[in-house]
Design a protein around this motif. Sequence first.
Motif, PDB file in Angstrom:
ATOM      1  N   ARG A   1     -44.254 -17.940  -0.104  1.00  0.00           N
ATOM      2  CA  ARG A   1     -43.735 -16.930   0.371  1.00  0.00           C
ATOM      3  C   ARG A   1     -44.641 -15.810   0.601  1.00  0.00           C
ATOM      4  O   ARG A   1     -45.516 -15.782  -0.558  1.00  0.00           O
ATOM      5  CB  ARG A   1     -42.264 -16.313  -0.341  1.00  0.00           C
ATOM      6  N   CYS A   2     -44.898 -14.954   1.708  1.00  0.00           N
ATOM      7  CA  CYS A   2     -45.829 -14.228   1.833  1.00  0.00           C
ATOM      8  C   CYS A   2     -46.001 -13.063   0.601  1.00  0.00           C
ATOM      9  O   CYS A   2     -46.882 -12.574   0.106  1.00  0.00           O
ATOM     10  CB  CYS A   2     -45.779 -13.320   3.187  1.00  0.00           C
ATOM     11  N   ASP A   3     -44.650 -12.370   0.524  1.00  0.00           N
ATOM     12  CA  ASP A   3     -44.423 -11.387  -0.553  1.00  0.00           C
ATOM     13  C   ASP A   3     -45.027 -11.834  -1.945  1.00  0.00           C
ATOM     14  O   ASP A   3     -45.770 -11.087  -2.690  1.00  0.00           O
ATOM     15  CB  ASP A   3     -43.201 -10.847  -0.521  1.00  0.00           C
TER      16      ASP A   3
ATOM     17  N   PHE B   1     -47.087 -14.454  -2.712  1.00  0.00           N
ATOM     18  CA  PHE B   1     -48.447 -14.631  -2.438  1.00  0.00           C
ATOM     19  C   PHE B   1     -49.268 -13.305  -2.654  1.00  0.00           C
ATOM     20  O   PHE B   1     -50.456 -13.637  -3.408  1.00  0.00           O
ATOM     21  CB  PHE B   1     -48.895 -15.318  -1.216  1.00  0.00           C
ATOM     22  N   MET B   2     -48.936 -12.270  -2.049  1.00  0.00           N
ATOM     23  CA  MET B   2     -49.550 -11.099  -2.056  1.00  0.00           C
ATOM     24  C   MET B   2     -49.668 -10.589  -3.709  1.00  0.00           C
ATOM     25  O   MET B   2     -50.666 -10.038  -4.086  1.00  0.00           O
ATOM     26  CB  MET B   2     -49.171  -9.856  -1.202  1.00  0.00           C
TER      27      MET B   2
END
Length: 367
Positions: free
Chosen positions: A133-135, A137-138
């Motif tokens: 997931r992008c969130d 991962f950040m």
Amino acid sequence: MAKMINKSLVLTYIYLLIYIILSSGVILYNKWVLSPKYFNFPLPITLTMIHMGFSGFVAFLLIRVFKVVSPVKMTFEIYVTCVVPISAFFASSLWFGNTAYLHISVAFIQMLKALMPVATFLMAVVCGTDKARCDVFMNMVLVSVGVVVSSYGEINFNVIGTVYQVMGIFAEALRLVLTQVLLQKKGLTLNPVTSLYYIAPCSFVFLSLPWYVLEKPNIDVTQIQFNFWIFFSNALCALALNFSIFLVIGRTGAVTIRVAGVLKDWILIALSTVIFPESTITGLNITGYAIALCGVVMYNYIKIKDVKAIPPSTESLPDRITKDWKEKNSSDGGSPRGLELNDEEAPLITSRLSHIGRTQLGTHTAV
């Protein structure tokens, strides 16, 4: 009613305090025992084997001698395919983590442990138990940047110690994911006592292999200190920590557990600089750890939101395990004697949340 709530709240905070004291105490105690500057027992594998042997012996007494807890139905196939690989990575995580104490400070080790969510997330994605997931991962990038900054600010940076600690973190992360994948697939739930009973002896066997190669040839009986009470109390503290973690899991929510973990880390970093004066913390250390901590807090917030989105179970964790425990005793023809003393059970892992607790919370985090 108000008195009952207040009593329950006070009891919860007492359990949290016990957990923080024992968790910090075991880490500091291990460092003191292993460090050449203090007790001077620089044999991390031997120390870990003592812990495993003691834990397995206590579990054997509770299950086979005093019959406080009933053993689970463990087949050879489940043991080989589930217990053996989990034990291997559990032994590896303890071996690598304890070895790191010989080379780097407790404070820096705690800062490196901020990588635990990163390692767990990566292993979960690789094993297919979580989605990229992008969130998230950040957040993982933020944590990693913070750890890099903290490492750059470490005055006594040691490559060997850092590599050992990072290897221990990833071994523990893989163990957690394997526990979820393998045990859930088999429908097997191990309470802390049965976990010790099955996993500790197997971990002991795995540790004996590197011990024979790495430590046995270097053991000089005339120079090694062996104080029975030191090692007995050290192993007893590690065992007590196991039980304290379950008390926290059974009486608190996800947010409280995470706040307690963060608080424990800061307390441990501060205490380690007092107890071990050679541990020097720089401004860059603190800055990097603060950055990493922001990522960890944001990650925990995301995972807690995920948990809240899942319909809650009608049974609490202690009630569910107590019910299972009673059913196992009834099916074995025994009465649930001793239940009052053992309805709050502890996970196997040292200073980390158990699979049972993680399944209930639906998340992975470092403690």
